[in-house]
Design an enzyme around this catalytic site. Structure first.
Site, PDB file in Angstrom:
ATOM      1  N   ARG A  37       5.803  40.106 -15.282  1.00  0.00           N
ATOM      2  CA  ARG A  37       4.726  41.093 -15.440  1.00  0.00           C
ATOM      3  C   ARG A  37       3.857  40.788 -16.660  1.00  0.00           C
ATOM      4  NH1 ARG A  37       7.822  46.803 -13.959  1.00  0.00           N
ATOM      5  NH2 ARG A  37       7.549  46.589 -11.720  1.00  0.00           N
ATOM      6  N   LYS A 203      18.876  51.237   0.318  1.00  0.00           N
ATOM      7  CA  LYS A 203      18.568  52.602   0.772  1.00  0.00           C
ATOM      8  C   LYS A 203      17.511  52.655   1.870  1.00  0.00           C
ATOM      9  CE  LYS A 203      19.061  56.207  -2.582  1.00  0.00           C
ATOM     10  NZ  LYS A 203      18.270  56.925  -3.574  1.00  0.00           N
ATOM     11  N   GLY A 345      11.637  44.986  -6.759  1.00  0.00           N
ATOM     12  CA  GLY A 345      12.108  44.511  -8.055  1.00  0.00           C
ATOM     13  C   GLY A 345      13.343  43.631  -7.937  1.00  0.00           C
ATOM     14  N   GLY A 368       8.691  49.918  -6.602  1.00  0.00           N
ATOM     15  CA  GLY A 368       8.286  51.134  -5.892  1.00  0.00           C
ATOM     16  C   GLY A 368       6.808  51.116  -5.516  1.00  0.00           C
TER      17      GLY A 368
END
Ligand code: ADP
Ligand code: 3PG
Ligand code: MG
Length: 404
Positions: A37, A203, A345, A368
């Site tokens: 990043r 998830k 991520g 996200g």
């Protein structure tokens, strides 16, 4: 498609330029473990400096700050050495995050590049950052002449530094964020087929919006990782102790019902007890990776793909013995001719560990944020930037070409 003013549309000469970056990088024992990043933010920062900006004020969040004790471990100071190295110039660290103290810190700093301390330090004061406090946004906006949004990884957060600040200042988008959305838009909207979605990870809830948004556009949906066990359970298989997202069994059952011919699930899995076909998993066994037959099956499904969006690992890849499926599938994608966008991520860090960093069309800096964008849930920053897009300036043509 959204249209934005970009950093190249401004005359930056002699201006104070605020750049909202996402320097929320992973840190272990005081060391940055993935600097992607920071590296990808440099182009925008350098552009501002090369085009005469008097000051560049960098803002970012880091971690979550809920209590006074959270401050020390979430200080952005850890970023300064790497930033200085990449920019090849000194960077002033600004310790205060609001009020007269912030203003005087800025006044007393001599170097052109300044990095303000974690915007979430302001959360200790009525969660002003996370609750998108308009007074805080307005205050931060007074520090500069122009604000550039380049923190794509935080674009799904409507916070004071990613939302309200931009309402009170002339603003545009930076190179990193523009590249992210241009590539996501391009790969999801171009008309080449087969278009395959690869989903994995833990998830189902995190990925529902993405699946809903893309299932009709794609030709194939491949599901691995722990996620697959929720689907297998929905189909009536015994999945033993494998991770299951019980709340979403119904969603998986409906999806299988409607799109059975598009969805590809594991045929065999690696459990703590060795490789098992999916109808032979025992009560006390846990599925931790896709099995060798499934690796073959997924590769066959990917063989002629023209476009792939991949998010999530195929197994518990942090443990070497369960990393084989992820290494095989991401390795296959890296060497294929398909246009492959990798998001998430943990997935980005897995492909780095596999040595595949530069082998894809795009590895997103967002976790996200990428999922939300792919799911069609855009943060308010994009509307704000859009309404600030009065003119295109010299980049009208380039913007159109980038599809932005
Ligand atoms: P991303 O952060 O890239 O969106 P996720 O967080 O959804 O990805 O998924 C990655 C995580 O899923 C990894 O930490 C991995 O250990 C975990 N995972 C994948 N498959 C399994 C599995 N079968 N059992 C337990 N954990 C798994
Ligand atoms: C991320 O790491 O996904 C972004 O920096 C957003 O961080 P957050 O989930 O703490 O808001
Ligand atoms: Mg994750």
């Amino acid at each position: 498609m959204l249209e934005f003013k970009t950093i190249e549309d401004f005359d930056l000469n002699g201006k104070k330029v605020i750049i909202r970056v996402d320097f929320n990088v992973p840190v272990k024992d005081g060391k940055i473990t993935d600097d992607n990043r920071i590296v990808k933010s440099i182009k925008t920062i350098k552009y501002a400096l090369d085009n005469g900006a008097k000051e560049v004020i960098l803002m970012s969040h880091m971690g979550k700050v809920k209590k006074e004790e959270d401050k020390a471990k979430n200080s952005l100071r850890v970023v300064v050495p790497r930033l200085e190295e990449l920019l090849n110039m000194p960077v002033d660290f600004i310790e205060h995050t609001s009020g007269n103290e912030l203003i005087s810190d800025l006044k007393n700093s001599n170097n052109r590049v300044k990095l303000m301390e974690n915007t979430r330090y302001e959360d200790l004061n009525n969660k002003r950052e996370s609750k998108n406090d308009d007074n805080l946004g307005r205050h931060w906006a007074t520090l500069g002449d122009i604000a550039i949004f380049d923190g794509f990884g935080a674009s799904h957060r409507d916070h004071a530094s990613t939302s309200s600040m931009f309402k009170h200042i002339e603003c545009g988008i930076g190179f990193l964020a523009l590249e992210e959305i241009s590539k996501i838009e391009e790969i999801t909207n171009e008309n080449t087929h087969p278009f395959v979605i690869v989903m994995g990870g833990a998830k189902v809830s995190d990925k529902i919006a993405v699946i809903n948004n893309l299932i009709d556009k794609c030709d194939k949906l491949i599901i691995g990782g722990a996620m697959a066990f929720t689907f297998l359970k929905a189909l009536g298989y015994n999945v033993g102790k494998s991770l299951v997202d019980d709340e979403h069994i119904e969603f998986c059952r409906d999806l299988m019902h409607k799109y059975a011919s598009k969805i590809s699930l594991p045929f065999d899995v690696v459990t703590n007890n060795g490789v098992k076909t999916i109808n032979n998993i025992l009560d006390d066994e846990m599925g931790l990776d896709i099995g060798p037959e499934t690796v073959k099956l997924f590769k066959e499904n990917l063989a002629d793909a023209k476009r792939v969006i991949a998010n999530g690992t195929m197994g518990k890849n942090e443990e070497e013995k369960y990393a084989v499926g992820s290494r095989e599938i991401y390795g296959f994608l890296a060497s294929s001719d398909a246009k492959v966008l990798v998001g998430g991520g943990d997935t980005a860090s897995a492909v780095n560990d596999f040595g595949l960093t530069n082998k894809f069309y795009h590895i997103s800096t967002g976790g996200g944020a990428t999922l939300e964008y792919l799911g069609g849930n855009l943060g308010s920053i994009f509307e704000i930037l859009k309404s600030s897009s009065v003119t295109y300036g010299k980049n009208k043509k380039r913007n159109k070409e980038a599809g932005a």
